[in-house]
Design a protein around this motif. Structure first.
Motif, PDB file in Angstrom:
ATOM      1  N   GLU A  53       0.787  -1.335  -0.143  1.00 28.50           N
ATOM      2  CA  GLU A  53      -0.142  -0.086   0.097  1.00 28.50           C
ATOM      3  C   GLU A  53       0.890   1.050  -0.085  1.00 28.50           C
ATOM      4  O   GLU A  53       0.313   2.091  -0.900  1.00 28.50           O
ATOM      5  CB  GLU A  53      -0.967   0.086   1.479  1.00 28.50           C
ATOM      6  CG  GLU A  53      -1.875   1.314   1.419  1.00 28.50           C
ATOM      7  CD  GLU A  53      -2.756   1.150   0.334  1.00 28.50           C
ATOM      8  OE1 GLU A  53      -3.520   2.182   0.054  1.00 28.50           O
ATOM      9  OE2 GLU A  53      -3.297   0.219  -0.256  1.00 28.50           O
ATOM     10  N   ALA A  54       1.707   1.334   0.772  1.00 25.31           N
ATOM     11  CA  ALA A  54       2.723   2.363   0.828  1.00 25.31           C
ATOM     12  C   ALA A  54       3.395   2.636  -0.107  1.00 25.31           C
ATOM     13  O   ALA A  54       3.630   3.674  -0.887  1.00 25.31           O
ATOM     14  CB  ALA A  54       3.673   2.207   2.208  1.00 25.31           C
ATOM     15  N   ALA A  55       3.905   1.413  -0.804  1.00 26.12           N
ATOM     16  CA  ALA A  55       4.719   1.584  -2.145  1.00 26.12           C
ATOM     17  C   ALA A  55       3.880   2.063  -3.189  1.00 26.12           C
ATOM     18  O   ALA A  55       4.423   3.125  -3.807  1.00 26.12           O
ATOM     19  CB  ALA A  55       5.384   0.168  -2.427  1.00 26.12           C
ATOM     20  N   GLY A  56       2.737   1.510  -3.372  1.00 28.09           N
ATOM     21  CA  GLY A  56       1.739   2.096  -4.351  1.00 28.09           C
ATOM     22  C   GLY A  56       1.543   3.563  -4.345  1.00 28.09           C
ATOM     23  O   GLY A  56       1.546   4.378  -5.189  1.00 28.09           O
ATOM     24  N   ARG A  57       1.490   4.006  -3.019  1.00 27.85           N
ATOM     25  CA  ARG A  57       0.945   5.213  -2.812  1.00 27.85           C
ATOM     26  C   ARG A  57       1.931   6.278  -3.227  1.00 27.85           C
ATOM     27  O   ARG A  57       1.855   7.701  -3.521  1.00 27.85           O
ATOM     28  CB  ARG A  57       0.378   5.781  -1.574  1.00 27.85           C
ATOM     29  CG  ARG A  57      -1.085   4.904  -0.988  1.00 27.85           C
ATOM     30  CD  ARG A  57      -1.406   5.291   0.232  1.00 27.85           C
ATOM     31  NE  ARG A  57      -2.800   4.809   0.480  1.00 27.85           N
ATOM     32  CZ  ARG A  57      -3.798   5.384   0.176  1.00 27.85           C
ATOM     33  NH1 ARG A  57      -4.066   6.450  -0.489  1.00 27.85           N
ATOM     34  NH2 ARG A  57      -5.028   4.548   0.301  1.00 27.85           N
ATOM     35  N   ARG A  58       3.229   5.796  -3.002  1.00 22.34           N
ATOM     36  CA  ARG A  58       4.445   6.458  -3.149  1.00 22.34           C
ATOM     37  C   ARG A  58       5.156   6.515  -4.474  1.00 22.34           C
ATOM     38  O   ARG A  58       6.115   7.101  -4.799  1.00 22.34           O
ATOM     39  CB  ARG A  58       5.390   6.555  -2.077  1.00 22.34           C
ATOM     40  CG  ARG A  58       4.897   7.302  -0.833  1.00 22.34           C
ATOM     41  CD  ARG A  58       5.321   6.653   0.592  1.00 22.34           C
ATOM     42  NE  ARG A  58       4.871   7.361   1.599  1.00 22.34           N
ATOM     43  CZ  ARG A  58       3.723   6.833   2.380  1.00 22.34           C
ATOM     44  NH1 ARG A  58       2.984   5.920   1.723  1.00 22.34           N
ATOM     45  NH2 ARG A  58       3.114   7.519   3.176  1.00 22.34           N
ATOM     46  N   GLY A  59       4.540   5.617  -5.203  1.00 22.08           N
ATOM     47  CA  GLY A  59       5.302   5.636  -6.778  1.00 22.08           C
ATOM     48  C   GLY A  59       6.288   4.774  -6.808  1.00 22.08           C
ATOM     49  O   GLY A  59       7.263   4.994  -7.793  1.00 22.08           O
TER      50      GLY A  59
END
Length: 95
Positions: A53-59
């Protein structure tokens, strides 16, 4: 840092600003006599979910997640690669 906590993971990503993540973290059932297999499995899923989730939100450009048989109960049956894909799947690559 607790990778099962969204706040901790978000802070880590904000500080490090990674472009690539290699996720190897896991808890093992009954590690040091604590916890159960179900707790371990749920914690591993939660950690992976928080990181994704964090990786996806931060590109984040790429993420690799690995697992281990040690995160399953000792008496769990482990399917082999050929059980999933057939015994001859890679035979054309073997000389």
């Amino acid at each position: 840092m607790d990778l099962s906590r969204a706040e901790d993971v978000a802070r880590m990503f904000d500080e490090a600003q990674p472009q690539i993540v290699i996720h190897l973290a896991a808890t093992v059932a009954n590690q040091q006599g604590r916890g159960t297999s179900a707790e371990s499995f749920c914690n591993n899923v939660l950690m992976t979910t928080q990181l994704m989730e964090a990786a996806g939100r931060r590109g984040v450009e790429k993420m690799v997640c690995l697992g281990s048989a040690s995160s399953y109960p000792a008496n769990a049956s482990m399917p082999s690669f050929s059980d999933w894909y057939g015994a001859n799947t890679f035979s054309r690559f073997v000389t």
